[in-house]
Write a protein that holds these residues in place. Structure first.
Motif, PDB file in Angstrom:
ATOM      1  N   GLU A   1       2.560   1.730  -3.423  1.00  0.00           N
ATOM      2  CA  GLU A   1       1.640   2.278  -4.419  1.00  0.00           C
ATOM      3  C   GLU A   1       1.369   3.746  -4.158  1.00  0.00           C
ATOM      4  OE1 GLU A   1      -2.398   3.166  -6.144  1.00  0.00           O
ATOM      5  OE2 GLU A   1      -1.752   3.218  -4.058  1.00  0.00           O
TER       6      GLU A   1
ATOM      7  N   ASP B   1      -6.295  -1.070   1.529  1.00  0.00           N
ATOM      8  CA  ASP B   1      -5.836  -0.992   0.141  1.00  0.00           C
ATOM      9  C   ASP B   1      -7.054  -0.774  -0.751  1.00  0.00           C
ATOM     10  OD1 ASP B   1      -4.754  -1.271  -2.370  1.00  0.00           O
ATOM     11  OD2 ASP B   1      -3.623  -3.094  -1.904  1.00  0.00           O
TER      12      ASP B   1
ATOM     13  N   ASN C   1      -3.948   5.090  -3.040  1.00  0.00           N
ATOM     14  CA  ASN C   1      -3.797   4.944  -1.589  1.00  0.00           C
ATOM     15  C   ASN C   1      -3.023   6.086  -0.937  1.00  0.00           C
ATOM     16  OD1 ASN C   1      -5.087   2.355  -0.861  1.00  0.00           O
ATOM     17  ND2 ASN C   1      -3.637   1.508  -2.340  1.00  0.00           N
TER      18      ASN C   1
ATOM     19  N   ARG D   1      -7.370  -0.716  -3.771  1.00  0.00           N
ATOM     20  CA  ARG D   1      -7.400  -1.541  -4.981  1.00  0.00           C
ATOM     21  C   ARG D   1      -8.114  -2.867  -4.739  1.00  0.00           C
ATOM     22  NH1 ARG D   1      -1.052  -1.613  -5.773  1.00  0.00           N
ATOM     23  NH2 ARG D   1      -1.346  -2.070  -3.534  1.00  0.00           N
ATOM     24  N   ARG D   2      -8.369  -3.194  -3.486  1.00  0.00           N
ATOM     25  CA  ARG D   2      -9.012  -4.452  -3.128  1.00  0.00           C
ATOM     26  C   ARG D   2     -10.532  -4.311  -3.059  1.00  0.00           C
ATOM     27  NH1 ARG D   2      -7.086  -6.984   2.341  1.00  0.00           N
ATOM     28  NH2 ARG D   2      -8.948  -8.201   1.789  1.00  0.00           N
ATOM     29  N   ASP D   3     -11.199  -5.406  -3.275  1.00  0.00           N
ATOM     30  CA  ASP D   3     -12.644  -5.467  -3.061  1.00  0.00           C
ATOM     31  C   ASP D   3     -12.877  -6.098  -1.692  1.00  0.00           C
ATOM     32  OD1 ASP D   3     -15.350  -5.775  -3.017  1.00  0.00           O
ATOM     33  OD2 ASP D   3     -15.474  -7.058  -4.799  1.00  0.00           O
ATOM     34  N   TYR D   4     -13.351  -5.317  -0.737  1.00  0.00           N
ATOM     35  CA  TYR D   4     -13.574  -5.798   0.616  1.00  0.00           C
ATOM     36  C   TYR D   4     -14.983  -6.348   0.817  1.00  0.00           C
ATOM     37  CZ  TYR D   4      -9.150  -3.682   2.107  1.00  0.00           C
ATOM     38  OH  TYR D   4      -7.824  -3.363   2.253  1.00  0.00           O
TER      39      TYR D   4
ATOM     40  N   VAL E   1       0.837  -1.207   0.000  1.00  0.00           N
ATOM     41  CA  VAL E   1       0.000   0.000   0.000  1.00  0.00           C
ATOM     42  C   VAL E   1       0.867   1.251   0.000  1.00  0.00           C
ATOM     43  CG1 VAL E   1      -1.690   1.312   1.334  1.00  0.00           C
ATOM     44  CG2 VAL E   1      -1.960  -1.151   1.058  1.00  0.00           C
TER      45      VAL E   1
ATOM     46  N   TYR F   1      -8.782  -2.553   8.728  1.00  0.00           N
ATOM     47  CA  TYR F   1      -9.909  -3.438   8.440  1.00  0.00           C
ATOM     48  C   TYR F   1     -10.220  -4.285   9.664  1.00  0.00           C
ATOM     49  CZ  TYR F   1     -13.098  -6.723   6.378  1.00  0.00           C
ATOM     50  OH  TYR F   1     -14.219  -7.473   6.128  1.00  0.00           O
TER      51      TYR F   1
END
Length: 258
Positions: free
Chosen positions: A27, A233, A34, A235-238, A24, A194
């Motif tokens: 990036e 992050d 992020n 870019r992730r699908d949580y 993270v 998270y």
């Protein structure tokens, strides 16, 4: 159109962490999604606007959107990541020959003026203990639990039948502190991790899993998570439920019933 713009969405340390080489932070270091300034928002509309909080990234956030001045800023609490930009704001007022207006609860103003006693040369200080009216928004603040970091304030803002709340720094809110956040059209809530693994007594902000449980009680129509660490992050699908999302820099949310 009334709107809320996220100038910063990071926690106290921001992203990237200078010491960190996680994916993270790497990036974010390349200017990715992020990259996060310390948390702050701009409220804008036909009746004018104001900022909420003024952390150490205030100048960078302002420059990033081409905004050269802010006349009114509402502060949630006197921690550095929420007030570190006040000297730069006051200096801007000095050079532009304008007096900014700083709004906060009395005890927060007392802490700020003890730390920055020269601010009153260029800023008007307004206590909001009994509420405030900014850009047509009726604002009510109350103290909320900030865990090991003491306390912060949350704000409920109402205008033309639309109610929203801003609560970037809180954890384990007792019932009396949760009540003003119930049934909102929009809730902006701080969630640093998270799922935070640290011992609870050392923590100061909800994690996402805890926040999702809280939302089942509060039932806002829309929720945006902010005040995020490098654990999140984008870019992730949580798999967040409908009506719940993460903020990113520049994100714009309407403040009205469309």
């Amino acid at each position: 159109m009334e709107r809320l713009i996220f100038l910063g969405t990071g926690d106290a340390m921001g992203v990237p962490r200078v010491y960190c080489d996680c994916a993270v932070c790497a990036e974010a270091r390349q200017g990715g999604i992020n990259r996060r300034y310390r948390s702050s928002v701009s409220v804008e509309g036909a009746d004018g606007g104001f900022l909420i909080d003024c952390g150490p990234d205030w100048r960078s956030a302002m420059e990033g959107r081409g905004q050269r001045f802010a006349g009114d800023i509402l502060v949630t609490h006197a921690h550095f990541d929420h007030i570190g930009g006040l000297p730069e704001w006051a200096d801007a007022c000095r050079w532009l020959g304008q007096r900014g207006r700083l709004y906060a609860p009395s005890e927060v103003l007392d802490t700020i003026t003890a730390q920055f006693p020269w601010l009153e040369r260029n800023l008007e200080l307004h206590a909001v203990d009994g509420g405030a009216l900014l850009a047509g928004w009726e604002i009510r603040g109350w103290k909320v639990n900030h865990g090991k970091n003491g306390y912060s304030y949350a704000y409920r803002l109402e205008k033309s039948g639309f109610a929203w709340g801003y609560c970037p720094d809180s954890i384990a809110l007792p019932l009396e502190q949760r009540r003003p956040l119930a049934g909102l059209d929009l809730l902006v809530l701080g969630t640093s991790f998270y799922h935070e693994q640290a011992e609870f007594s050392t923590r100061s902000v909800y994690d996402v899993k805890e926040a999702l449980e809280l939302l089942k009680e509060l039932t806002p129509k829309r929720t945006v998570f902010t005040h995020m660490s490098h654990d999140i992050d984008l870019r992730r699908d949580y798999g967040l439920p409908a009506g719940v999302e993460y903020a990113d820099t520049g994100k714009t949310v309407p403040l009205g019933n469309c």
